[in-house]
Write an enzyme that holds these catalytic residues in place. Sequence first.
Site: not given
Length: 429
Positions: A306, A364
Amino acid sequence: MTDKKATLTIDGKNWDFPILTGSMGPDVIDISTLYKITNHFTLDPGFTSTASCESEITFIDGYEGVLAYRGYQIEQLANEGDFLETCYLLLYGELPTLSQKAKFDSQITQHTMLHEQMGKLFSGFRRDAHPMAIMVGVVGALSAFYHDSTDISDERQRMIASMRMIAKMPTIAAMAYKYSIGQPPIYPANDLDYASNFLRMCFAVPCEDYRVNPVFSRAMDRIFTLHADHEQNASTSTVRLAGSSGANPFACIAAGIACLWGPAHGGANEAALNMLNEIGTPDRIPEFIARAKDKDDPFRLMGFGHRVYKSYDPRAKILQKTTHEVLEALGIKDDPILEIAMQLEKIALTDKYFVKRNLYPNIDFYSGITLKALGFPTDMFTVLFAVARTVGWIAQWKEMIEDPNQKIGRPRQLFQGSNIRNYVPVDKR
Ligand code: CMC
């Protein structure tokens, strides 16, 4: 502002820039006068060191794994509240009282239907169109149907447009899905909560009764809450940039949806599930891990890493639990995809390559598995993200429009192209 200053030296000349302190997070060097006083720009591709605005909405500490909306930690909001409460919080800055919540819930519920003529837009798309393509088109087209809420200088119209989008986005998303599978749209049922209504619009058919499983609606609500805002990410920055020119809110949100579609942003949960399916069996995991580490192979482990979280994504932790609840409610105990997911997670948390680069599973990774279990096809995953993020985009757009110092966003560049040269007529080249 503090008394601290940052001094910049160029060719022996010094300039001081104020250092601003936020209520939380790193201090910020205010370089807004840099070009004017030094005739230099800064270069920061990907904006990795740039704060593009001041905001009071969402705080992230990527190293400590903290995410808070208006000061409330995501764990409390997701576990103890519901999505519409989070919407209220993001829009108005405070949690609602009981009566404020009842009024807000009812206002959203009253706006869930779409102008009937909008249904015709759907039939203009190919049946196999990606539902995100339909979302970009139909949400942009809202400005053609709701002219009476496109005047951005009118506070009341801004709020009506905001409510309309939060209320209608699930209806548009469900209609995009129904259209793609050749089923008639299901009208919203205003006696249901936001998540249950959405699940019903997606999975009911006119010829049968449909009861929403409360475990599923709770999971859906949690997924919406976890995705509601994430400060100045790519799609939110897109919405702000589009809105900075004075574009109407429906057009701005359509721009945000277009940006969200990319696999490095909202498309990652679809990509993560596709990757788990491609791996297929646990014995192939080492092959994919080796590919992820190979600098000559563009393959990346989707659902890992991320830009901001350099420790565990707090949303991933909450969703991991929800994933198990949904699978249990469905009686799925030995799901091969989940087994691959768990093994990948374990490897990534211990493998030197991933540990050194702080590549933890992100939201996700789990949302793909949960949404699949709820019955959504992979190409709907990003659509659901768009439904949830709409409130965040709107809250950020409103904050920008209501900021008295707001200006059009206009970055500059380091030009590396040709110097000025003379035009040569085509027959002389
Ligand atoms: N698999 C393998 N290696 C990776 C991965 C990955 N998923 N992500 C980053 N790396 C490596 C990268 O190769 C680089 O290695 P080196 O330093 O040796 O060159 C290092 O880690 C840093 O990568 P980066 O691209 O500079 O990191 P970034 O912060 O710019 O990228 C990211 C963040 C999310 C784009 C990236 O981690 C990625 O592509 N992940 C997979 C896609 C994904 O899951 N995206 C969803 C993000 S969360 C959704 C949201 O909040 O909107």
